[in-house]
Motif scaffolding. Sequence first.
Motif, PDB file in Angstrom:
ATOM      1  N   ASN A  82      14.040  16.682  -3.759  1.00  0.00           N
ATOM      2  CA  ASN A  82      15.246  15.954  -4.178  1.00  0.00           C
ATOM      3  C   ASN A  82      16.157  15.559  -3.014  1.00  0.00           C
ATOM      4  N   PHE A 109      12.575  14.654  -9.769  1.00  0.00           N
ATOM      5  CA  PHE A 109      13.612  14.926 -10.760  1.00  0.00           C
ATOM      6  C   PHE A 109      13.034  15.665 -11.967  1.00  0.00           C
ATOM      7  N   SER A 110      11.826  15.294 -12.371  1.00  0.00           N
ATOM      8  CA  SER A 110      11.178  15.976 -13.488  1.00  0.00           C
ATOM      9  C   SER A 110      10.901  17.435 -13.142  1.00  0.00           C
ATOM     10  N   SER A 113      14.535  19.251 -12.941  1.00  0.00           N
ATOM     11  CA  SER A 113      15.195  19.427 -14.238  1.00  0.00           C
ATOM     12  C   SER A 113      14.307  20.198 -15.207  1.00  0.00           C
ATOM     13  N   THR A 117      15.106  24.051 -16.493  1.00  0.00           N
ATOM     14  CA  THR A 117      15.188  24.273 -17.936  1.00  0.00           C
ATOM     15  C   THR A 117      14.161  25.320 -18.375  1.00  0.00           C
TER      16      THR A 117
END
Length: 125
Positions: A82, A109-110, A113, A117
């Motif tokens: 990132n 980003f996947s 994030s 999560t």
Amino acid sequence: MPLLTSLGLISLALGGLSGWLVLAATQQAPWFHRRGIVAPRRFLSLHLDWVMMGLILLAVDLVVPERPALLTATLAVGLVVNPLLFIPLAWGPQVSRHAAYRAVTVLSFSAASGGLTALALYALL
């Protein structure tokens, strides 16, 4: 030393060192422009993101030290890549229109994030 701890410390070190790049970019903007770097303020974003991602990596390893290897790998990819996405943007926003840049951005980003999560769900459930 655990992988995420090592990556976190490296990210913090790069964040600290990149402060010099931020200083140079603000004090010597014409020097950067002559070299094709039209958006040297992107180095500030790089600097801040390296510090933030380093802290996140350290926190993740401290708070959830026992986690699946796939989760560790996903977090490592997302949180390391990132900040690096700001480097090409220093040469201008047109970089973000290239398919390769977009693909790496979506992947990173996947991973960040989705990994964070999944980590929260893993730790809390």
